[in-house]
Design a protein around this motif. Structure first.
Motif, PDB file in Angstrom:
ATOM      1  N   UNK A   1       0.853  -1.153   0.000  1.00  0.00           N
ATOM      2  CA  UNK A   1       0.000   0.000   0.000  1.00  0.00           C
ATOM      3  C   UNK A   1       0.907   1.225   0.000  1.00  0.00           C
ATOM      4  N   UNK A   2       0.481   2.238  -0.738  1.00  0.00           N
ATOM      5  CA  UNK A   2       1.297   3.432  -0.905  1.00  0.00           C
ATOM      6  C   UNK A   2       0.424   4.658  -0.678  1.00  0.00           C
ATOM      7  N   UNK A   3       1.001   5.665  -0.044  1.00  0.00           N
ATOM      8  CA  UNK A   3       0.290   6.938   0.097  1.00  0.00           C
ATOM      9  C   UNK A   3       1.238   8.071  -0.280  1.00  0.00           C
ATOM     10  N   UNK A   4       0.638   9.177  -0.672  1.00  0.00           N
ATOM     11  CA  UNK A   4       1.429  10.337  -1.057  1.00  0.00           C
ATOM     12  C   UNK A   4       1.551  11.275   0.130  1.00  0.00           C
ATOM     13  N   UNK A   5       2.761  11.758   0.356  1.00  0.00           N
ATOM     14  CA  UNK A   5       3.007  12.678   1.456  1.00  0.00           C
ATOM     15  C   UNK A   5       3.913  13.799   0.933  1.00  0.00           C
ATOM     16  N   UNK A   6       3.369  15.003   0.742  1.00  0.00           N
ATOM     17  CA  UNK A   6       4.113  16.171   0.276  1.00  0.00           C
ATOM     18  C   UNK A   6       4.851  15.887  -1.033  1.00  0.00           C
ATOM     19  N   UNK A   8       5.764  13.095  -2.279  1.00  0.00           N
ATOM     20  CA  UNK A   8       6.555  11.864  -2.268  1.00  0.00           C
ATOM     21  C   UNK A   8       5.651  10.686  -1.901  1.00  0.00           C
ATOM     22  N   UNK A   9       5.942   9.556  -2.473  1.00  0.00           N
ATOM     23  CA  UNK A   9       5.164   8.360  -2.170  1.00  0.00           C
ATOM     24  C   UNK A   9       5.896   7.509  -1.142  1.00  0.00           C
ATOM     25  N   UNK A  10       5.136   7.006  -0.190  1.00  0.00           N
ATOM     26  CA  UNK A  10       5.700   6.180   0.870  1.00  0.00           C
ATOM     27  C   UNK A  10       4.936   4.867   0.954  1.00  0.00           C
ATOM     28  N   UNK A  11       5.656   3.812   1.228  1.00  0.00           N
ATOM     29  CA  UNK A  11       5.007   2.530   1.483  1.00  0.00           C
ATOM     30  C   UNK A  11       4.421   2.609   2.890  1.00  0.00           C
ATOM     31  N   UNK A  12       3.104   2.422   2.968  1.00  0.00           N
ATOM     32  CA  UNK A  12       2.426   2.525   4.269  1.00  0.00           C
ATOM     33  C   UNK A  12       1.952   1.180   4.795  1.00  0.00           C
ATOM     34  N   UNK A  13       2.024   0.170   3.971  1.00  0.00           N
ATOM     35  CA  UNK A  13       1.610  -1.147   4.435  1.00  0.00           C
ATOM     36  C   UNK A  13       1.826  -2.191   3.368  1.00  0.00           C
ATOM     37  N   UNK A  14       1.859  -3.425   3.810  1.00  0.00           N
ATOM     38  CA  UNK A  14       2.021  -4.561   2.909  1.00  0.00           C
ATOM     39  C   UNK A  14       0.912  -5.552   3.209  1.00  0.00           C
ATOM     40  N   UNK A  15       0.261  -6.019   2.168  1.00  0.00           N
ATOM     41  CA  UNK A  15      -0.782  -7.025   2.327  1.00  0.00           C
ATOM     42  C   UNK A  15      -0.178  -8.371   1.938  1.00  0.00           C
ATOM     43  N   UNK A  16      -0.188  -9.292   2.870  1.00  0.00           N
ATOM     44  CA  UNK A  16       0.356 -10.631   2.631  1.00  0.00           C
ATOM     45  C   UNK A  16      -0.809 -11.583   2.396  1.00  0.00           C
ATOM     46  N   UNK A  17      -0.965 -12.042   1.180  1.00  0.00           N
ATOM     47  CA  UNK A  17      -2.087 -12.912   0.818  1.00  0.00           C
ATOM     48  C   UNK A  17      -1.717 -14.383   0.890  1.00  0.00           C
ATOM     49  N   UNK A  18      -0.579 -14.718   1.475  1.00  0.00           N
ATOM     50  CA  UNK A  18      -0.122 -16.110   1.485  1.00  0.00           C
ATOM     51  C   UNK A  18      -1.172 -17.055   2.050  1.00  0.00           C
ATOM     52  N   UNK A  19      -1.818 -16.665   3.111  1.00  0.00           N
ATOM     53  CA  UNK A  19      -2.810 -17.528   3.737  1.00  0.00           C
ATOM     54  C   UNK A  19      -4.226 -16.988   3.586  1.00  0.00           C
ATOM     55  N   UNK A  20      -4.445 -16.193   2.553  1.00  0.00           N
ATOM     56  CA  UNK A  20      -5.784 -15.651   2.305  1.00  0.00           C
ATOM     57  C   UNK A  20      -6.743 -16.802   2.029  1.00  0.00           C
ATOM     58  N   UNK A  21      -7.953 -16.667   2.546  1.00  0.00           N
ATOM     59  CA  UNK A  21      -8.931 -17.742   2.429  1.00  0.00           C
ATOM     60  C   UNK A  21     -10.318 -17.138   2.396  1.00  0.00           C
ATOM     61  N   UNK A  22     -11.111 -17.593   1.464  1.00  0.00           N
ATOM     62  CA  UNK A  22     -12.505 -17.175   1.408  1.00  0.00           C
ATOM     63  C   UNK A  22     -13.336 -18.423   1.637  1.00  0.00           C
ATOM     64  N   UNK A  23     -13.903 -18.542   2.795  1.00  0.00           N
ATOM     65  CA  UNK A  23     -14.685 -19.727   3.130  1.00  0.00           C
ATOM     66  C   UNK A  23     -15.462 -19.504   4.405  1.00  0.00           C
ATOM     67  N   UNK A  24     -16.005 -20.565   4.956  1.00  0.00           N
ATOM     68  CA  UNK A  24     -16.821 -20.443   6.170  1.00  0.00           C
ATOM     69  C   UNK A  24     -16.021 -19.873   7.345  1.00  0.00           C
ATOM     70  N   UNK A  25     -16.655 -19.055   8.122  1.00  0.00           N
ATOM     71  CA  UNK A  25     -16.010 -18.438   9.280  1.00  0.00           C
ATOM     72  C   UNK A  25     -15.552 -19.495  10.289  1.00  0.00           C
ATOM     73  N   UNK A  26     -16.171 -20.657  10.262  1.00  0.00           N
ATOM     74  CA  UNK A  26     -15.802 -21.717  11.201  1.00  0.00           C
ATOM     75  C   UNK A  26     -14.360 -22.190  11.006  1.00  0.00           C
TER      76      UNK A  26
END
Length: 106
Positions: A1-6, A8-26
């Motif tokens: 994730x990137x945001x602009x500050x004055x 300049x662009x800065x990395x503000x976060x990283x999304x790690x999808x390695x264990x991403x899962x779409x399924x039952x909440x159980x």
């Protein structure tokens, strides 16, 4: 994730999808509540469940049994891969045995 500050662009976060899962909440509940013999587990479980409920997740009366059942499937899958070692296998077998022994209490 990137945001602009004055200009300049800065990395503000990283999304790690390695264990991403779409399924039952159980599935997620079973994973989070897997280690029942750790200190403060009761408090952890209560806070976790309160967080689910406060975000609008409503569960049926046998939610814990369903979560434990789907977690047994996940644990068997963990035993079926070549990663880990003797200690991991021992730990997983202990959790499976404990789940089966305590089944009537869920």
């Amino acid at each position: 994730m990137v945001s602009e500050n004055k200009g300049h662009f800065e990395v503000t976060g990283i999304i790690d999808w390695e264990f991403a899962f779409a399924g039952p909440v159980h599935v997620d509940i079973g994973n989070m509540l897997r280690y029942e013999n750790i200190p403060y587990f009761t408090e952890f479980e209560q806070a976790f469940m309160e967080g689910l409920q406060s975000s609008g997740i409503a569960l049926q009366h046998d939610w814990k049994k369903v979560a434990k059942l789907v977690d047994l499937i996940a644990l068997c899958d963990l035993l079926n891969n070549s990663y880990g070692g003797v200690n991991r296998v021992k730990d997983i077998k202990h959790i499976v045995t404990q789940t089966i022994e305590n089944w009537k209490d869920y």
